[in-house]
Design a protein around this motif. Sequence first.
Motif, PDB file in Angstrom:
ATOM      1  N   CYS A   1      11.357  52.692  17.847  1.00  0.00           N
ATOM      2  CA  CYS A   1      12.227  52.959  19.003  1.00  0.00           C
ATOM      3  C   CYS A   1      11.820  52.104  20.202  1.00  0.00           C
ATOM      4  O   CYS A   1      12.676  51.533  20.900  1.00  0.00           O
ATOM      5  CB  CYS A   1      12.171  54.443  19.388  1.00  0.00           C
ATOM      6  SG  CYS A   1      12.941  55.571  18.214  1.00  0.00           S
ATOM      7  N   ALA A   2      10.505  52.019  20.424  1.00  0.00           N
ATOM      8  CA  ALA A   2       9.999  51.215  21.542  1.00  0.00           C
ATOM      9  C   ALA A   2      10.327  49.738  21.338  1.00  0.00           C
ATOM     10  O   ALA A   2      10.703  49.027  22.287  1.00  0.00           O
ATOM     11  CB  ALA A   2       8.500  51.417  21.687  1.00  0.00           C
ATOM     12  N   GLN A   3      10.202  49.244  20.098  1.00  0.00           N
ATOM     13  CA  GLN A   3      10.537  47.848  19.806  1.00  0.00           C
ATOM     14  C   GLN A   3      12.018  47.572  20.055  1.00  0.00           C
ATOM     15  O   GLN A   3      12.385  46.510  20.584  1.00  0.00           O
ATOM     16  CB  GLN A   3      10.192  47.532  18.346  1.00  0.00           C
ATOM     17  CG  GLN A   3       8.696  47.399  18.066  1.00  0.00           C
ATOM     18  CD  GLN A   3       8.428  47.079  16.615  1.00  0.00           C
ATOM     19  OE1 GLN A   3       8.917  47.767  15.717  1.00  0.00           O
ATOM     20  NE2 GLN A   3       7.667  46.026  16.372  1.00  0.00           N
ATOM     21  N   ILE A   4      12.868  48.524  19.680  1.00  0.00           N
ATOM     22  CA  ILE A   4      14.309  48.356  19.894  1.00  0.00           C
ATOM     23  C   ILE A   4      14.623  48.277  21.381  1.00  0.00           C
ATOM     24  O   ILE A   4      15.441  47.454  21.821  1.00  0.00           O
ATOM     25  CB  ILE A   4      15.083  49.527  19.243  1.00  0.00           C
ATOM     26  CG1 ILE A   4      14.955  49.457  17.721  1.00  0.00           C
ATOM     27  CG2 ILE A   4      16.553  49.494  19.645  1.00  0.00           C
ATOM     28  CD1 ILE A   4      15.470  50.700  17.007  1.00  0.00           C
ATOM     29  N   GLN A   5      13.959  49.097  22.186  1.00  0.00           N
ATOM     30  CA  GLN A   5      14.247  49.132  23.617  1.00  0.00           C
ATOM     31  C   GLN A   5      13.843  47.852  24.332  1.00  0.00           C
ATOM     32  O   GLN A   5      14.444  47.499  25.343  1.00  0.00           O
ATOM     33  CB  GLN A   5      13.562  50.344  24.261  1.00  0.00           C
ATOM     34  CG  GLN A   5      14.232  51.666  23.882  1.00  0.00           C
ATOM     35  CD  GLN A   5      13.662  52.842  24.643  1.00  0.00           C
ATOM     36  OE1 GLN A   5      12.465  52.933  24.840  1.00  0.00           O
ATOM     37  NE2 GLN A   5      14.525  53.753  25.070  1.00  0.00           N
ATOM     38  N   VAL A   6      12.831  47.146  23.815  1.00  0.00           N
ATOM     39  CA  VAL A   6      12.424  45.871  24.433  1.00  0.00           C
ATOM     40  C   VAL A   6      12.956  44.678  23.641  1.00  0.00           C
ATOM     41  O   VAL A   6      12.495  43.551  23.810  1.00  0.00           O
ATOM     42  CB  VAL A   6      10.881  45.785  24.572  1.00  0.00           C
ATOM     43  CG1 VAL A   6      10.377  46.830  25.533  1.00  0.00           C
ATOM     44  CG2 VAL A   6      10.200  45.924  23.216  1.00  0.00           C
ATOM     45  N   LYS A   7      13.934  44.931  22.742  1.00  0.00           N
ATOM     46  CA  LYS A   7      14.640  43.889  21.998  1.00  0.00           C
ATOM     47  C   LYS A   7      13.733  43.087  21.070  1.00  0.00           C
ATOM     48  O   LYS A   7      13.884  41.874  20.918  1.00  0.00           O
ATOM     49  CB  LYS A   7      15.380  42.953  22.960  1.00  0.00           C
ATOM     50  CG  LYS A   7      16.455  43.653  23.770  1.00  0.00           C
ATOM     51  CD  LYS A   7      17.256  42.674  24.584  1.00  0.00           C
ATOM     52  CE  LYS A   7      18.356  43.412  25.321  1.00  0.00           C
ATOM     53  NZ  LYS A   7      19.199  42.500  26.112  1.00  0.00           N
ATOM     54  N   LEU A   8      12.780  43.776  20.453  1.00  0.00           N
ATOM     55  CA  LEU A   8      11.931  43.129  19.457  1.00  0.00           C
ATOM     56  C   LEU A   8      12.320  43.540  18.035  1.00  0.00           C
ATOM     57  O   LEU A   8      11.734  43.048  17.064  1.00  0.00           O
ATOM     58  CB  LEU A   8      10.461  43.476  19.705  1.00  0.00           C
ATOM     59  CG  LEU A   8       9.846  42.914  20.981  1.00  0.00           C
ATOM     60  CD1 LEU A   8       8.403  43.379  21.143  1.00  0.00           C
ATOM     61  CD2 LEU A   8       9.901  41.380  20.984  1.00  0.00           C
ATOM     62  N   ALA A   9      13.285  44.455  17.915  1.00  0.00           N
ATOM     63  CA  ALA A   9      13.707  44.905  16.591  1.00  0.00           C
ATOM     64  C   ALA A   9      15.116  45.467  16.681  1.00  0.00           C
ATOM     65  O   ALA A   9      15.628  45.772  17.770  1.00  0.00           O
ATOM     66  CB  ALA A   9      12.746  45.968  16.052  1.00  0.00           C
ATOM     67  N   ASN A  10      15.762  45.587  15.519  1.00  0.00           N
ATOM     68  CA  ASN A  10      17.083  46.202  15.411  1.00  0.00           C
ATOM     69  C   ASN A  10      16.967  47.548  14.717  1.00  0.00           C
ATOM     70  O   ASN A  10      16.058  47.757  13.911  1.00  0.00           O
ATOM     71  CB  ASN A  10      18.027  45.307  14.606  1.00  0.00           C
ATOM     72  CG  ASN A  10      18.622  44.202  15.464  1.00  0.00           C
ATOM     73  OD1 ASN A  10      18.803  44.375  16.656  1.00  0.00           O
ATOM     74  ND2 ASN A  10      18.913  43.068  14.837  1.00  0.00           N
ATOM     75  N   PRO A  11      17.899  48.466  14.967  1.00  0.00           N
ATOM     76  CA  PRO A  11      17.893  49.727  14.221  1.00  0.00           C
ATOM     77  C   PRO A  11      18.392  49.496  12.793  1.00  0.00           C
ATOM     78  O   PRO A  11      18.913  48.428  12.473  1.00  0.00           O
ATOM     79  CB  PRO A  11      18.870  50.592  15.014  1.00  0.00           C
ATOM     80  CG  PRO A  11      19.836  49.605  15.600  1.00  0.00           C
ATOM     81  CD  PRO A  11      19.020  48.393  15.926  1.00  0.00           C
ATOM     82  N   VAL A  12      18.242  50.502  11.967  1.00  0.00           N
ATOM     83  CA  VAL A  12      18.808  50.456  10.613  1.00  0.00           C
ATOM     84  C   VAL A  12      20.237  50.983  10.720  1.00  0.00           C
ATOM     85  O   VAL A  12      20.456  52.180  10.909  1.00  0.00           O
ATOM     86  CB  VAL A  12      17.981  51.329   9.638  1.00  0.00           C
ATOM     87  CG1 VAL A  12      18.598  51.277   8.244  1.00  0.00           C
ATOM     88  CG2 VAL A  12      16.531  50.876   9.614  1.00  0.00           C
ATOM     89  N   ARG A  13      21.213  50.091  10.642  1.00  0.00           N
ATOM     90  CA  ARG A  13      22.606  50.501  10.810  1.00  0.00           C
ATOM     91  C   ARG A  13      23.097  51.136   9.517  1.00  0.00           C
ATOM     92  O   ARG A  13      23.137  50.487   8.466  1.00  0.00           O
ATOM     93  CB  ARG A  13      23.466  49.298  11.193  1.00  0.00           C
ATOM     94  CG  ARG A  13      23.065  48.661  12.526  1.00  0.00           C
ATOM     95  CD  ARG A  13      23.960  47.487  12.850  1.00  0.00           C
ATOM     96  NE  ARG A  13      23.594  46.859  14.107  1.00  0.00           N
ATOM     97  CZ  ARG A  13      22.714  45.872  14.230  1.00  0.00           C
ATOM     98  NH1 ARG A  13      22.072  45.411  13.150  1.00  0.00           N
ATOM     99  NH2 ARG A  13      22.434  45.352  15.399  1.00  0.00           N
ATOM    100  N   LEU A  14      23.512  52.396   9.616  1.00  0.00           N
ATOM    101  CA  LEU A  14      23.935  53.158   8.440  1.00  0.00           C
ATOM    102  C   LEU A  14      25.445  53.199   8.287  1.00  0.00           C
ATOM    103  O   LEU A  14      25.949  53.495   7.201  1.00  0.00           O
ATOM    104  CB  LEU A  14      23.383  54.589   8.517  1.00  0.00           C
ATOM    105  CG  LEU A  14      21.843  54.699   8.585  1.00  0.00           C
ATOM    106  CD1 LEU A  14      21.429  56.140   8.815  1.00  0.00           C
ATOM    107  CD2 LEU A  14      21.212  54.157   7.314  1.00  0.00           C
ATOM    108  N   GLY A  15      26.195  52.938   9.359  1.00  0.00           N
ATOM    109  CA  GLY A  15      27.642  52.870   9.251  1.00  0.00           C
ATOM    110  C   GLY A  15      28.362  53.519  10.403  1.00  0.00           C
ATOM    111  O   GLY A  15      27.758  54.080  11.327  1.00  0.00           O
TER     112      GLY A  15
END
Length: 572
Positions: A489-503
């Motif tokens: 979650c922290a990585q996503i907030q600082v744009k270092l990762a993407n979430p797992v898009r389920l649909g």
Amino acid sequence: CCGMEGTGGGGGPPSSAVADWSLVFWTLCSVILPVLITLWCSFQRSRRQVLIRGIFRKSKHDWRYTDLFGQPSYCCVCAQHILRGAFCNCCGLRVSEGCLKKADQLFLCKEIMLRGNGGARSSMPHHWIRGNVPLCSCCVVCKQQCGTQPKLCDYRCVWCQYTVHDECMMDCLKTEECTFGEFRDLIIPPYYLSTINQMRKDKRTNYEKVAPYCRKHWMPVIVLANTRSGNNMGETLLGEFKILLNPVQVFDLSKIAPAKALQLCTLLPCNAVRVLVCGGDGTVGWVLDAVDEMKIKGQERYIPQVAILPLGTGNDLSNTLGWGAGYAGEVPVEQILRNVMEADGIKLDRWKIQVTNKGYYNLRKPKVFTMNNYFSIGPDALMALNFHAHREKTPSLFSSRIINKAVYFFYGTKDCLVQECKDLNKKVELELDGERIALPNLEGIIVLNIGYWGGGCRLWEGMGDEPYPLARHDDGLLEVVGVHGSFHCAQIQVKLANPVRLGQAHTVRLILKSSKMPMQVDGEPWAQGPCTVTITHKTHALMLYHSGEQTDDEASSMSEQDQVREQTDEDV
């Protein structure tokens, strides 16, 4: 000689005893006297406060006592310079403590309704108050700056906010019709309410002929402020809005419920009222629930459009609708009202969440929630649950947005080490529009209705390295994503990762098979045992979108949305 020595020797001890007692006396005086003075001052202060509160309670002014005025101030009664005193939140009158009673007798406050039975009126004269005009204000007659002299001088109208020099004030201005100034289209005039009140007594409802009901651009605003939200700015905002508008338009949600405040809409033009909610996303949800109650009562034609002044911690809905991530007083109240006037109307999907507990012998009714922002199960819900538990124990510590976010950070760091929500994919089943979704190794699932999540992060789009349909808040679709844990979650907030898009889906069904897991709806968390969660579309809310200054992220996101729309149009 012996006699003299005897006399001298016999006088020694008494003089020494007197000196000792004198020392004890003055020591006691030096200790007791300051204590007595302090107690006397405290008694006088409390007695004075009781007297002041008594005057405030009986007064027609909305007095607020202040220890230090924010600008050079002069008593409107005795004209003396004052550092502390009473300030009226409605008309802006400033008086010293000793002149309070006299001020009540000499000066009228803003009237929310005109007195008297002189029939229907469509205008009223200016209401002038002398002195303490706003800094950098200009005279409407000579166009020169007002309030430049170090004394009680110049006049201000409490309705239109026009200012006039003492020497420019003429008899014609005292009787001139007040135009209500820049915000005439937002103000509910006192003569309108007095006319409507008389018509209701006569059991007449043809309000269309009453001015300014019939005016084309009249869009009266109702301000609903939660004084307990976020950084506790609600109290200050209430006073500032009361000065610029009719006080009857401004409500403190800690004293009156939104459902009751919104009944004012039924006295105003259909489909014209705008509501400004000053608070967090939870306060906005509270107001939107009250709007839904109006629909149930058959008051659909009086439904207002809702704007937001973000005072909470997350403010994701406010961010999505262009009102910003948080308000700290950096924008003048006048500009906020201009933004409300210029905002465009849009729709917001609202969703029904039904939580049905498992078990053959469970006779309790399913829990039903309304979602505006997002639903989640996993680490972010756990952080919200810990935060709320901490705030319930020590609410005085959570008076700042920075402190609130620091507490969230602490619990997020703790969960990175403990991982209380691991193996979520083994504990839940997920269905999107009736289709079972195979889940990877996850710790959390988030169901999104709006573009922003977690205090300003565009979760569905992520870093934008993959072509995904952009999230919208009015398309009847939910975006469902997964996260691997608090650190993810922290990585996503600082744009270092993407979430797992389920649909994306119109209906979401989630089955918690075993154990107890944290869940949240729009920041309201709870611990939930085995259950079935069903999310379906409920209704639309009429909101106001502010297309003001955008951040780089918002600008890039909007350009991506435009590109997708253009591509869709070409395909069609």
